[in-house]
Design an enzyme around this catalytic site. Structure first.
Site, short mmCIF file in Angstrom:
data_model
loop_
_atom_site.label_atom_id
_atom_site.label_comp_id
_atom_site.label_asym_id
_atom_site.label_seq_id
_atom_site.Cartn_x
_atom_site.Cartn_y
_atom_site.Cartn_z
N LYS A 1 0.86 -1.18 0.00
CA LYS A 1 0.00 0.00 0.00
C LYS A 1 0.89 1.23 0.00
O LYS A 1 1.73 1.41 0.89
CB LYS A 1 -0.90 0.00 1.24
CG LYS A 1 -1.72 1.27 1.37
CD LYS A 1 -2.75 1.16 2.45
CE LYS A 1 -3.50 2.47 2.61
NZ LYS A 1 -4.55 2.37 3.63
N LYS B 1 -2.24 -1.47 -3.84
CA LYS B 1 -3.10 -0.30 -3.74
C LYS B 1 -2.26 0.97 -3.81
O LYS B 1 -1.26 1.04 -3.10
CB LYS B 1 -3.85 -0.38 -2.40
CG LYS B 1 -4.70 0.81 -2.08
CD LYS B 1 -5.26 0.66 -0.70
CE LYS B 1 -5.99 1.94 -0.37
NZ LYS B 1 -6.36 2.02 1.01
C1 PBG Z 1 -6.89 3.76 5.44
C2 PBG Z 1 -7.46 3.48 4.10
C3 PBG Z 1 -7.38 4.36 3.02
C4 PBG Z 1 -8.05 3.76 1.96
C5 PBG Z 1 -8.53 2.52 2.42
N1 PBG Z 1 -8.14 2.35 3.74
C6 PBG Z 1 -6.83 5.73 2.91
C7 PBG Z 1 -5.56 6.07 3.53
O1 PBG Z 1 -4.66 5.22 3.65
O2 PBG Z 1 -5.44 7.22 3.92
C8 PBG Z 1 -8.19 4.38 0.61
C9 PBG Z 1 -9.20 3.83 -0.29
C10 PBG Z 1 -9.58 4.74 -1.41
O3 PBG Z 1 -8.96 5.81 -1.63
O4 PBG Z 1 -10.54 4.39 -2.09
N2 PBG Z 1 -6.87 2.74 6.34
#
Ligand code: PBG
Length: 328
Positions: free
Chosen positions: A198, A252
Site C-alpha cells: 500500500k 493499492k
Molecule cells: C486507510 C485506508 C485508506 C483507503 C482505504 N483504507 C486511505 C488512507 O490510507 O489514507 C483508501 C481507499 C480509497 O482511496 O478508495 N486505512
C-alpha cells in the site's frame, strides 16, 4: 524476414465471435469487491468528491448487500464514518462491539448470509488525528502498540461475522499477530487479505472525505505507507505478509501500480487483488463528465487491465455498474 502475409494477426480480430473466442482474459462480476461506506444516521449521505457514491445507514447497507448478491458480486468491503465526538487519539471506538462497523457486519450477515464481508482493519476512521494507529508525542505512528489494538479490532470484526479481515495500516508484523489471535479464538476460516503493498498515494483524497478523516489528518502517512518509487520493497512486503499467514495480498492504488501487480503475481503465484481507489474512480467520473471518455468503456477497460496483470479480483466503487454491464 517477415512472416507476413502467412501471419496476419488481424485475422482473429475480424469478427465479434472470433474476438470473443480468442480473448485471453475474462472479466466477470465474480471478480468484483464493492467498497461501501456506513454512517450513523439512516439518511443517505452523498459524497461530493465521489459522485455517485454515498454513505448508507444500516437499512440501506443491507439493501446494497442484496443488490450486490443479485448482481453476482461475491463480496463487500465495509468502511465506517465515525461521528466526530467518538474520535479519540487512541481510536478506542474501533473496539466498541456495538460500533457502526460491527452492527453493519451483523445486519448484512443476518440478512444476506451468502455474501462475503471484508472489513478494514485500521484506526483512521476512529482517530482524532486521522492516522491509522496510535501516535507518540512527535506524531510518529507506533508500530507494536498499534498492532496490538489492530489484533483486538480484527477479532471483534470476526466475532461480528466478517469473512475476510483486511489490515490496511501497514504496521510491521500485524498479519502474524492477527492470524495468531484468530486461530487462538476459533476463527480458523476467517481469511486475511493483507494490504501488502500500500503506497503513500495522492489518490486517497475522496476516501478520506468519505470516512471523514481528510480535515483531521495531520501530516502524511509516509512513515508507514510505501514510497511510490519502490517495487523491490513491495515484493518484500508481500513475502512477509504471506509468511505471516495472509491468504491473499492487495496492491493499492490500482492502475498506477500495474507493474507491481504483475511482479507480485509472477514472484508468488498467490491470489492478488487490486484496490482501484477513490481518486481513480473520481478521475474516470471526471473524464466522463468532461466528455473526455465514455464511462462504461473506461470502467470495463481498466478492470480488464487488472485481470490481465494477474488480479483475482478488484475492489472498485464501480462494482455495481461493472456487474450490470457484464450481465449484458
Ligand atoms: C486507510 C485506508 C485508506 C483507503 C482505504 N483504507 C486511505 C488512507 O490510507 O489514507 C483508501 C481507499 C480509497 O482511496 O478508495 N486505512
Amino acid at each position: 524476414m517477415s512472416q507476413y502475409p502467412a501471419l496476419r494477426l488481424r485475422r482473429t480480430r475480424a469478427s465479434e465471435w472470433s474476438r470473443r473466442l480468442h480473448a485471453e482474459t475474462l472479466l466477470t462480476p465474480a471478480n468484483l469487491i464493492w467498497p461501501l461506506f456506513v454512517t450513523e444516521g439512516e439518511a443517505e449521505e452523498p459524497i461530493a468528491s465521489l459522485p455517485g457514491v454515498s454513505r448508507w445507514g444500516l437499512k440501506d447497507i443491507v439493501a446494497r448487500a442484496r443488490e450486490a448478491r443479485d448482481l453476482g458480486i461475491p463480496c463487500l468491503a465495509l468502511f465506517p464514518n465515525t461521528p466526530r465526538e467518538l474520535r479519540t487519539d487512541d481510536g478506542r471506538e474501533a473496539l466498541n462491539p456495538d460500533n457502526r462497523m460491527c452492527r453493519a457486519i451483523r445486519a448484512i450477515k443476518d440478512a444476506v448470509p451468502e455474501i462475503g464481508v471484508l472489513t478494514d482493519v485500521a484506526l483512521d476512521p476512529y482517530t482524532a488525528h486521522g492516522h491509522d494507529g496510535i501516535v507518540d508525542a512527535q506524531g510518529y505512528v507506533l508500530n507494536d502498540e498499534t498492532s496490538a489494538v489492530l489484533v483486538d479490532q480484527a477479532l471483534l470484526q470476526a466475532e461480528a461475522g466478517a469473512d475476510i479481515v483486511a489490515p490496511s495500516d501497514m504496521m510491521d508484523g500485524r498479519v502474524g499477530a492477527i492470524r495468531g489471535a484468530l486461530e487462538a479464538n476459533g476463527h480458523v476460516n476467517v481469511q486475511i487479505m493483507a494490504y501488502a503493498a500500500k503506497y503513500a498515494s495522492a489518490f486517497y483524497g475522496p476516501f478520506r472525505d468519505a470516512v471523514g478523516s481528510r480535515g483531521l489528518l495531520k501530516g502524511d502517512k509516509k512513515t508507514y505507507q510505501m514510497d511510490p518509487a519502490n517495487a523491490e520493497e513491495a515484493l518484500r512486503e508481500v513475502a512477509l505478509d504471506l509468511a505471516e499467514g495472509a491468504d491473499s495480498v492487495m496492491v493499492k492504488p490500482g492502475l498506477p501500480y500495474l507493474d507491481i501487480i504483475l511482479r507480485v503475481k509472477d514472484a508468488f503465484q498467490v491470489p492478488v487483488f487490486a484496490y482501484q481507489v477513490s481518486g481513480e474512480y473520481a478521475m474516470i467520473e471526471a473524464a466522463a463528465a468532461a466528455g473526455a471518455g465514455e464511462r462504461d468503456a473506461l470502467v470495463l477497460e481498466t478492470l480488464m487491465a487488472f485481470r490481465r496483470a494477474g488480479c483475482s479480483g478488484m475492489l472498485t466503487y464501480h462494482a455495481p455498474l461493472a456487474a450490470r454491464l457484464l450481465a449484458g
